[in-house]
Design an enzyme around this catalytic site. Sequence first.
Site, PDB file in Angstrom:
ATOM      1  N   GLN A 161     -45.507  41.672  24.621  1.00  0.00           N
ATOM      2  CA  GLN A 161     -44.374  42.576  24.420  1.00  0.00           C
ATOM      3  C   GLN A 161     -43.799  43.230  25.283  1.00  0.00           C
ATOM      4  OE1 GLN A 161     -46.769  41.852  22.093  1.00  0.00           O
ATOM      5  NE2 GLN A 161     -46.073  42.251  20.233  1.00  0.00           N
ATOM      6  N   ASP A 217     -46.720  52.298  14.440  1.00  0.00           N
ATOM      7  CA  ASP A 217     -46.549  51.318  13.244  1.00  0.00           C
ATOM      8  C   ASP A 217     -46.958  52.289  12.145  1.00  0.00           C
ATOM      9  OD1 ASP A 217     -46.670  49.241  15.645  1.00  0.00           O
ATOM     10  OD2 ASP A 217     -45.752  48.366  13.770  1.00  0.00           O
ATOM     11  N   ARG A 245     -44.789  42.041   6.423  1.00  0.00           N
ATOM     12  CA  ARG A 245     -45.872  42.348   7.415  1.00  0.00           C
ATOM     13  C   ARG A 245     -46.607  43.415   7.123  1.00  0.00           C
ATOM     14  NH1 ARG A 245     -44.250  42.577  13.727  1.00  0.00           N
ATOM     15  NH2 ARG A 245     -46.484  42.444  13.757  1.00  0.00           N
ATOM     16  N   LYS A 302     -49.820  48.962  18.595  1.00  0.00           N
ATOM     17  CA  LYS A 302     -50.387  47.602  19.171  1.00  0.00           C
ATOM     18  C   LYS A 302     -51.752  47.813  19.681  1.00  0.00           C
ATOM     19  CE  LYS A 302     -48.426  44.649  19.070  1.00  0.00           C
ATOM     20  NZ  LYS A 302     -48.837  43.700  17.604  1.00  0.00           N
TER      21      LYS A 302
HETATM   22  O1  MRU Z   1     -46.313  43.495  16.549  1.00  0.00           O
HETATM   23  P1  MRU Z   1     -45.181  44.296  16.871  1.00  0.00           P
HETATM   24  O2  MRU Z   1     -44.490  43.795  18.121  1.00  0.00           O
HETATM   25  O3  MRU Z   1     -44.146  44.462  15.924  1.00  0.00           O
HETATM   26  O4  MRU Z   1     -45.777  45.530  17.465  1.00  0.00           O
HETATM   27  C1  MRU Z   1     -44.972  46.543  17.858  1.00  0.00           C
HETATM   28  C2  MRU Z   1     -45.440  47.969  18.158  1.00  0.00           C
HETATM   29  O5  MRU Z   1     -46.763  48.127  17.984  1.00  0.00           O
HETATM   30  C3  MRU Z   1     -44.814  49.109  18.594  1.00  0.00           C
HETATM   31  O6  MRU Z   1     -45.162  49.814  19.552  1.00  0.00           O
HETATM   32  C4  MRU Z   1     -44.278  49.846  17.379  1.00  0.00           C
HETATM   33  O7  MRU Z   1     -43.832  49.223  16.281  1.00  0.00           O
HETATM   34  C5  MRU Z   1     -43.703  51.154  17.810  1.00  0.00           C
HETATM   35  S1  MRU Z   1     -42.028  50.928  18.212  1.00  0.00           S
HETATM   36  C6  MRU Z   1     -41.009  51.363  16.775  1.00  0.00           C
END
Ligand code: MRU
Length: 358
Positions: free
Chosen positions: A197, A238, A86, A249
């Site tokens: 999520q 991230d 990813r 996100k």
């Molecule tokens: O696509 P995802 O569900 O992996 O995205 C997750 C997020 O955007 C979280 O807010 C982010 O990873 C921070 S949590 C450690």
Amino acid sequence: MNGEYRAFWVNEEGYVEVIDQTKLPFIEETIVLKTADDAIVAIKDMIVRGAGVIGNIGALGVYLAVKEEADIKAVVTKSKAIRESRPTAVNLMWAVDIMLEALLNAQDDLLEVARKTAIQICDEDSERSSKIASYGADIFEKIMQEKGKTSINVLTHCNAGWLAIVDDGSALAPIYELKRRGIDVHVWVDETRPRNQGANLTAWELTQDGVEHTIIPDNTGGYLMQQGMVDVCIVGADRVSANGDVANKIGTYLKALAANDNNIPFYVAIPEGTLDFDIRDGVKDIPIEMRSEDEVKYIRGLNKEGVVEELLITPKTSKAVNYGFDITPARLVTGLITEKGVCATNEEAINNMFKLNV
Ligand code: MRU
């Protein structure tokens, strides 16, 4: 939450067992990852997700590669594939690089070095999470005191709890800590389309732990802020660039804009592995994941017979676009809550906290 929840563990056979997050909140099921390729699929298909846990499974994926391959060159090749599974969460690259450095410098048993290093990365993330919990809860208590309130309303986006970072999470860590301190906390949970999520995972976590919460459609936060119904916003990230721009996100940026317009503090909780010192302009240079348009066009849920179903919610032939993340410019972030304390979002403050304060 007692600081003891993990979204994965190494089982008795030495394989990696993970909670299948694609099935929550309807089905609680685990999957065993036996190979590096299993780890890659788990990350790509979001069986595990959230920056911290992606990094942890990346590290454990390298351990699985060592278990499978006698040759270090083959381990390096597999590790590169894990690293690319990813693109946005830099914790993945950070953790795989720590693994490779340990393996390439190892004198003794490679498997033992891989196992120990991966477990150490996870355990240190757990320690970081508990420090974030404490620094964040102190800030939230101060916000309450300044407003003369005995309870607090927090808004969060996506899932940054223990499903995303061992053991308390990042953004949810201060909330769990407030609860442990006996403070009355209520969470506005953005549903977080398209994969939900918030509605599926954050709401499930908060329900497990009895934290009062309300799920809101993604477009609701701005109105709540105008009406004085949000005291503070907190999200995870991230990737945070050297100048403090925040990739999180998709939809995070709009919440930060609304918070700024309404004078509401907007905090980002991150452990060290989320910082990317090589990128100086997050808006321009942080790679944003593009996911399948089907995640926008189809919605998953439990039907009246109790069966999980996927339903098309758009005209069949309409196009959809699915950017996984957006960038919140540093100027909209009140502070980064990290394991080393709270840091302003500018290059000097970040460097002082993380490079000078090792
Ligand atoms: O696509 P995802 O569900 O992996 O995205 C997750 C997020 O955007 C979280 O807010 C982010 O990873 C921070 S949590 C450690």
